[in-house]
Write a protein that holds these residues in place. Structure first.
Motif: not given
Ligand code: S3P
Length: 173
Positions: A11-12, A16, A35, A46, A50, A58, A62, A79-80, A120-122, A139
């Protein structure tokens, strides 16, 4: 080590990129952050992508990048957080190396991403902690398919040690 690439997902805000950079330096591998590479190539953040072209655009980038990186070796790839939600990306990357998933509590995730500059757009939500919990729950089954490394309550050096042990463990099969 027999694996071609090491892929860090999760996760964000699970560390990572920070850990990936250190791991690459330790292994003498090249570090790639999906990213950052996408942002560099499109000349846009990003968050802007979005906003202007939508999440689907996006996600296509990826997948293109996953294919490109899977053809290379000696990489540590951060990874994102959503890249592995697409089973095709998982299949592509799994053929190119070992995928490990970093974890952290929702509170730690919020704390870490609040300290960072990039948007982070989400997670642009009036109740970000609830949003993190909701996305983590959605997730969970995806992230659970990979070996897990917790990033809670340890310093960078300890985490790097834990990661290296996990890699050797998985590498021995
Ligand atoms: C996303 C995670 C982000 C970035 C995008 C979407 C996700 O990367 O790819 O905002 O769906 O989890 P980080 O995990 O590096 O924050």
């Amino acid at each position: 080590m027999s694996t071609k690439n090491i892929i860090l997902t999760g996760f964000m805000g699970t560390g990572k990129s920070t850990l990936g950079r250190r791991l690459a330096a330790r292994l003498g591998f090249r570090f790639v952050d999906t990213d950052l590479l996408i942002e560099e190539r499109i000349g846009q953040t990003i968050a802007d992508l979005f906003a202007t072209q939508g999440e689907a655009a996006f996600r296509r980038l990826e997948t293109d990048l996953a294919k490109e990186l899977a053809d290379q070796s000696g990489l540590v790839i951060a990874t994102g957080g959503g890249l592995v939600l697409n089973p095709l990306n998982v299949k592509i990357l799994q053929q190119s190396g070992l995928i490990l998933c970093l974890t952290a509590t929702p509170e730690e995730i919020l704390e870490r991403i609040s300290r960072q500059q990039h948007i982070r757009p989400l997670l642009q939500d009036p109740a970000p902690l609830n949003k993190i919990r909701e996305l983590l729950a959605q997730r969970d089954s995806c992230y659970q398919q990979f070996p897990q490394v917790s990033t809670s309550g340890q310093n960078h050096e300890q985490l790097l040690g834990a990661l290296l042990r996990k890699i050797h463990e998985e590498d021995r099969g």
